[in-house]
Each structure stands twice: as C-alpha cells, then as structure tokens.
Motif scaffolding. Structure first.
Motif, short mmCIF file in Angstrom:
data_model
loop_
_atom_site.label_atom_id
_atom_site.label_comp_id
_atom_site.label_asym_id
_atom_site.label_seq_id
_atom_site.Cartn_x
_atom_site.Cartn_y
_atom_site.Cartn_z
N ILE A 47 0.83 -1.21 0.00
CA ILE A 47 0.00 0.00 0.00
C ILE A 47 0.87 1.26 0.00
CG2 ILE A 47 -1.66 1.35 1.36
CD1 ILE A 47 -2.76 -1.43 2.32
N ILE A 48 1.94 1.29 0.80
CA ILE A 48 2.70 2.54 0.91
C ILE A 48 3.92 2.60 0.00
CG2 ILE A 48 1.92 2.75 3.30
CD1 ILE A 48 4.85 2.35 4.17
N GLU A 49 4.27 1.50 -0.66
CA GLU A 49 5.52 1.47 -1.44
C GLU A 49 5.53 2.50 -2.57
OE1 GLU A 49 4.40 -1.97 -4.74
OE2 GLU A 49 5.06 -2.59 -2.75
N CYS A 50 4.37 2.84 -3.11
CA CYS A 50 4.31 3.78 -4.22
C CYS A 50 4.00 5.20 -3.76
CB CYS A 50 3.29 3.32 -5.27
SG CYS A 50 3.91 1.96 -6.28
N GLY A 51 4.36 5.50 -2.54
CA GLY A 51 4.27 6.87 -2.06
C GLY A 51 2.85 7.41 -2.11
N THR A 52 2.69 8.56 -2.74
CA THR A 52 1.44 9.29 -2.67
C THR A 52 0.29 8.65 -3.45
OG1 THR A 52 2.24 10.74 -4.44
CG2 THR A 52 2.51 11.50 -2.18
N GLN A 53 0.52 7.53 -4.13
CA GLN A 53 -0.61 6.81 -4.70
C GLN A 53 -1.53 6.28 -3.60
OE1 GLN A 53 0.44 5.27 -9.20
NE2 GLN A 53 0.34 3.76 -7.60
N ALA A 54 -1.04 6.16 -2.37
CA ALA A 54 -1.88 5.73 -1.26
C ALA A 54 -2.59 6.89 -0.57
CB ALA A 54 -1.05 4.96 -0.23
N THR A 55 -2.19 8.11 -0.90
CA THR A 55 -2.77 9.29 -0.23
C THR A 55 -3.52 10.18 -1.21
OG1 THR A 55 -0.70 10.52 -0.46
CG2 THR A 55 -1.01 9.27 1.57
N GLY A 56 -4.03 9.59 -2.27
CA GLY A 56 -4.87 10.33 -3.21
C GLY A 56 -4.25 10.57 -4.57
N ASP B 299 -8.34 7.10 2.57
CA ASP B 299 -9.60 6.46 2.90
C ASP B 299 -9.63 5.07 2.27
OD1 ASP B 299 -10.32 6.77 0.23
OD2 ASP B 299 -11.97 8.15 0.61
N THR B 300 -10.71 4.34 2.48
CA THR B 300 -10.74 2.97 1.98
C THR B 300 -10.64 2.93 0.45
OG1 THR B 300 -13.18 3.02 2.02
CG2 THR B 300 -12.05 2.05 3.93
N GLY B 301 -11.07 4.00 -0.22
CA GLY B 301 -10.94 4.05 -1.68
C GLY B 301 -9.50 4.18 -2.14
N LEU C 38 -10.67 -3.88 4.76
CA LEU C 38 -10.39 -2.47 5.01
C LEU C 38 -11.55 -1.84 5.78
CD1 LEU C 38 -9.09 -1.37 1.48
CD2 LEU C 38 -7.77 -2.27 3.40
N GLN C 39 -11.19 -0.94 6.70
CA GLN C 39 -12.22 -0.23 7.48
C GLN C 39 -11.71 1.16 7.80
OE1 GLN C 39 -13.13 -2.10 11.19
NE2 GLN C 39 -14.79 -0.70 11.70
N GLN C 40 -12.56 2.17 7.55
CA GLN C 40 -12.18 3.54 7.93
C GLN C 40 -12.10 3.62 9.45
OE1 GLN C 40 -11.79 5.64 5.13
NE2 GLN C 40 -10.67 7.01 6.50
N ASP C 41 -10.98 4.19 9.94
CA ASP C 41 -10.73 4.23 11.38
C ASP C 41 -10.55 5.67 11.86
OD1 ASP C 41 -10.26 2.46 13.70
OD2 ASP C 41 -8.27 3.40 13.75
N GLY C 42 -11.26 6.58 11.20
CA GLY C 42 -11.13 7.99 11.51
C GLY C 42 -10.59 8.74 10.31
N PRO C 43 -10.52 10.07 10.40
CA PRO C 43 -10.02 10.85 9.27
C PRO C 43 -8.59 10.45 8.89
CG PRO C 43 -11.08 12.26 10.90
CD PRO C 43 -10.95 10.91 11.52
N ARG D 179 -7.30 7.67 8.23
CA ARG D 179 -6.83 6.45 8.88
C ARG D 179 -7.66 5.28 8.38
NH1 ARG D 179 -3.47 6.94 13.17
NH2 ARG D 179 -4.19 5.01 14.17
N VAL D 180 -6.99 4.28 7.81
CA VAL D 180 -7.66 3.08 7.31
C VAL D 180 -7.03 1.86 7.96
CG1 VAL D 180 -8.07 1.62 5.27
CG2 VAL D 180 -8.36 4.10 5.12
N ARG D 181 -7.87 1.04 8.57
CA ARG D 181 -7.39 -0.19 9.21
C ARG D 181 -7.35 -1.31 8.17
NH1 ARG D 181 -6.48 -1.99 14.08
NH2 ARG D 181 -7.27 -0.05 15.02
#
Length: 563
Positions: free
Chosen positions: A191-200, A239-241, A270-275, A277-279
């Motif tokens: 999820i995080i390996e591609c940097g900002t692809q995980a943050t929008g 977010d989960t998207g 996946l579950q939204q865990d607050g602004p 934050r995705v679990r």
C-alpha cells in the motif's frame, strides 16, 4: 517481543519522486523507520546503462542527495532508513553514504544487502546474456542488518514491500513462519511502497487538497494488522478508496507472491478508522513459492519515431498518402514499422489543434543506420510533396537505444542473499525452509444478481474506480465499487467478454479475471499488451497507467438506482 505498533513511513515511490519528501517525512511527525522504493523494471535498465559507463555507479544518485540534506535530522530523531536505492551497486551506495556521513561529521552505521545480481551467472542459469539480471530478494537480510544495529540499510533488488516488511519483522521479532503477520506487513508495504498513490495521487475520484499530497505511513501491529495514515496537516486523502486503489495496483490474482510469504489478497479487509486512517486487517499468509522472480533487461536495438499532423478534411486519405510515400522512400525496410492514427480531430472545430489528427510512425531495427538519418530524411523530404497542410510535431533525429524486459525464475536456493554489516562482516541469509507452489485460487462464488430495473447509459466511472499498471509485457486493471449493491452488479456485468468489448485493444489478447469480494473489486490481467515491457514502448501508454481511466470512460448501461 515488542507490542507497540511500529510507524514506518515512505518517502519515495520511484526513482525521480519528490526530492523534498525525505525532509517532509522526517520533520512532519514521529516515525520509527523511513523507507524508500527507487526501483522499477525500467529503472533497472537505466541503472544498468549507468553501470556500463562507470562501474562505480548503478545506484539511485538522488537518494544520496536527499540524505545530504536530511541525514543529521534522521539521526537526531532516531529514525532508521531502509531503501532499495542500491540498485545494481548496493555496496557502492553504502560506501558513498559512509563518505557522506564522514563529511557531515556524523557517526552512522551503514549496512547493505546484496546477492540479487545474477548477471555474471545469467548464461549458466539459462537467461542468455542480458545487460542486467536481478532476483527479487526478501526482507530477512534487512532484518539481520537492523538487528545488528544499522542506522541505514541499502539494498539491491528486493521486492518493493520488503523494505517495509524488514523493519516490521525486526521490530516485532517475527520468525520466518509467522505467515499471517508477514503477509499483513506485505499488504501494508504494497500500500505505501508507491508513495502518494496511497494518499490520493492518481486516484479516480479526485480527492480534495491534492496540490501537494503527503506521503503515507503504515502503523503496523504485532499481528501484522496496520493503520494506513499520513502526517497531520499534509495534503491528499487516506480512505478505503485510496487504499483499495493501491492494493489493486500491479497485482495478478488472489495470491500475491513475495520471497518470504504469499499474501492472500482475497483475505484483506479495510475499514475507515477515523479521518485519514484506514485499518487493514484479517490478512492471511501462506508459505512463499520455491522460486524467485528475476528481472532481466537487455538492449533490443534502436528505435525512432515521427508524428505527422493531419488537419481538417480527408484525414484517412491524407494518412494513406503519407504512409505510402514514406514507406516507398525507405531503401531498407526496418525490422519493425508501425503506424498509429490518433483521431484527435473534431468536425467543424473552432481551433486548428482540435481540427487535427496525429499519425505516428515508429520504427525499430538492430542497425542504428536503418532507423537513423535514413528514416529521418525520408520523412523530412516529404515536406513539400505530400498531403495538403503537411506538418510534423518535430523533425525526427537519430535512432535511440531501446530495452527489452523479460521475467525469469530461479530456485530460491540458487540465489545468494547476503547481509553485509558496517564492519564488513557478511552473513548468509537462508532461503525459506517451507515453500508452496503458486497455484491459482478457486474463484469465489458470485453474489446474488441484482434486481432488474431501469438503466442509464453513462460512463462506467460514474460508479467505479480503477487503477492500472504494467507487469512486464502485461498489464493489470483493477476495478472497484463502493457499495454491496454496486458490487453485485459489477461482478455480473464486468466479465472478460465485457472488458474486451469495452477495450477493443484487448480483443485478441489473453485476459484473466480475478474476483476480490472483500475489496468489492475485479482485477484483470491482460497479457502481452505492452509487448516486451515499458522500454519497448509498444503503445503510446507504455506502462498502461491510463488503461483503467480509458475503461472508466466507456459508456455502459448502469442500473439507475446505483447512480
């Protein structure tokens, strides 16, 4: 064994990513580890050509420049750094980092991981004579370095997720058979390996505040579950998207193989865990496959291209004329000659540009002379003797070298995996003792079909997101929806036959569909659409990054209630 979650950030998704990201991540909040992914199939070719010119090179030079400005800050904040920026020369990068630390007056323990480079044994292993041959190693060499006290670990070609799995495994003391925990870390790493692809970044639904998105963080727990987030106050969205989109990026089926564990992608919840934050939970893992994937890059020959602009009326006739003329003028026909007409023109257009179509000609040949000035001159000489309104986007020049990517596989036990500590001590890392062949997962049953009702002819992207990317010469397109009702419709509607109708370029190619109900997603693997890989440039979108957006733009009959 530690129990508190470990915070692992990312500051690079590719060689060329935002230079300021390392500083932003170190200054933006608390981290235990900062990681960076600098390698891709094309990057390995670039680094191989660097090394061919200078044996001291072959690593990502930008990593050094980032460290120059931020190494002191990382040491002050107690953040350890793990990156695969070593490329084809991790020992050389480790030495360069030590020289940098000495110059800055810092005491830094720098270790590296090597063994992935198989180019000297390529012929023995049945790979011929490539320019580079690198096996994808796992995380245990990184773990060994961190356990011995390394502040910075640089590696060669480990899997993208391994730079995240290594810190998590070292922090929690996992064993090689803690498959569920390791698989959870692989999921977080993917999820995080591609940097900002995980943050929008590159996200189908245009999140707010994307002008300068923050880089992602994985808070990984002792059981491998994680929270995906970002530093407070940074741009973008988690977010989960956005997390679903990245999970679907460059995968195949329900089994996602790594050298240490096979992640069951169909188990991820996946579950939204607050602004922001995705679990990520419920992840299951299995023993890894007995073989390692090998990235093979070769020089394929020479390539040249020219583009003619066709304006106004009679576009097809203009294209046919210049094609006959150019091909007739070539004294030696190139080994490959491809024409593509992009109908970007509009009838009765109110600007010249929107009245114009583009005719692309691409040539490839082992002989640079065949695709060099001979080809260029043949195109230029038509300037006053061809279709009305003749013009080109730019005069063609000499042919350029292009590369070929080929995946290979080798028994894991045949590949050395070596952790090299700062004092030069070398530790061999054993391959996985338990393995499992990578076989397809039986497809889950379809949800109940949706009730019939009125439909609206509208783009698929009105309700579905997509993310696509390259897998060597193949591509994947992952498509997801956001409600159970939409999933019931998508799973029944978007079959392989439907995909071929919507994307005619795939019609004659092998296509496999994989259902991922937990993500409300279908993933398609389209073989051979990218020819011999990104450097071959078989199509105008050589990495298939826009393939998903093309699919989303196609009009289909969507139930009115879903809109």
């Amino acid at each position: 064994m530690a129990s508190q979650a470990v915070r692992i950030g990312n500051c690079s998704g590719f060689y060329g990513d935002r230079m300021s990201a390392m500083g932003e991540m170190l200054a933006g909040g608390d981290l235990d580890y900062l990681t960076g992914d600098y390698l891709a199939e094309l990057t390995m070719l670039i680094l191989a050509r660097d090394r061919a010119r200078n044996a001291d090179l072959g690593y990502a030079k930008t990593f050094l420049r980032q460290l120059e400005n931020n190494l002191g800050l990382a040491m002050d904040r107690g953040v350890k750094i793990v990156a695969n920026a070593g490329g084809l020369n991790p020992a050389g990068l480790a030495a360069a980092v030590r020289e940098l630390a000495d110059r800055l007056g810092l005491t830094v323990d720098v270790a590296h991981v090597e063994g992935d480079d198989l180019v000297a044994r390529a012929d023995e292993l049945g790979f011929g004579s490539p320019l580079s041959a690198n096996a994808y190693l796992g995380a245990w060499g990184i773990v060994e370095c961190l356990n011995a006290g390394a502040d910075i670990v640089v590696t060669g070609r480990v899997t993208d997720a391994s730079v995240i799995v290594g810190p998590a495994a070292a922090h929690f003391g996992w064993s090689p058979t803690d498959y569920d925990a390791l698989a959870g870390a692989v999921a977080a790493g993917h999820i995080i390996e591609c940097g900002t692809q995980a943050t929008g970044g590159n996200y189908a639904f245009f999140p707010p505040d994307l002008d300068h998105p923050g880089f992602p963080i994985a808070e990984i727990g002792a059981d491998g579950s994680s929270i995906i987030t970002k530093h407070p106050g940074t741009g973008g969205l988690v977010d989960t998207g956005t997390v679903t989109a990245q999970l679907l990026y460059e995968i195949t089926g329900a089994r996602y193989a790594n050298p240490d564990v096979t992640l069951r992608m169909d188990s991820v919840t996946l579950q939204q865990d607050g602004p922001d934050r995705v679990r990520v939970s419920g992840v299951r893992g299995e023993a890894p496959p007995p073989t390692l994937k090998v990235s093979l890059n070769s020089l394929g020959g020479f390539r040249n291209a020219t583009t003619f602009v066709l304006t106004g009326l009679d576009i097809e006739a203009k294209a046919a004329l210049v094609r006959r003329q150019l091909e007739g003028a070539l004294t030696t026909r190139p080994a490959e000659l491809e024409w593509t007409l992009a109908r970007t023109d509009h009838a009765d257009a109110d600007t010249e540009e929107t009245a114009s179509a583009l005719l692309h000609c691409v040539v490839r040949d082992p002989d640079p002379a065949v695709v060099g000035r001979k080809f260029s001159s043949a195109g230029v000489e038509l300037a006053l003797a061809s279709y009305p309104g003749f013009t080109a986007t730019a005069p063609p020049g000499d042919g350029q070298v292009y590369g070929l990517f080929t995946p290979g596989y080798v028994e894991a036990g045949a590949v050395p995996h070596i952790a090299v500590h700062a004092d030069g001590t070398r530790v061999d890392i054993a391959p996985a003792a338990e393995t499992r062949e990578l076989t397809p997962v039986q497809q889950p049953g379809l949800p109940d079909p949706p009730a019939e009702g009125p439909t609206v002819r509208t783009p698929l992207g009105r309700i579905a997101g997509a993310r696509s990317g390259d897998k060597g010469g193949s591509a994947n397109v992952g498509v997801w929806v956001r409600t159970d009702e939409a999933w019931a419709w998508l799973a029944h509607f978007l079959t392989v036959d439907a995909l071929r109708e919507l994307l005619p370029e795939t019609y004659a190619l092998p296509v496999t569909r994989h259902l991922l109900p937990n993500l409300r997603a279908v993933n398609f693997v389209i073989e051979d659409i990218l020819g011999r890989g990104v450097a071959y440039q078989a199509r105008f979108d050589p990495q298939a990054k826009g393939l998903g957006e093309w699919l989303r733009s196609r009009y289909v009959d969507i139930p009115e209630r879903l809109l």
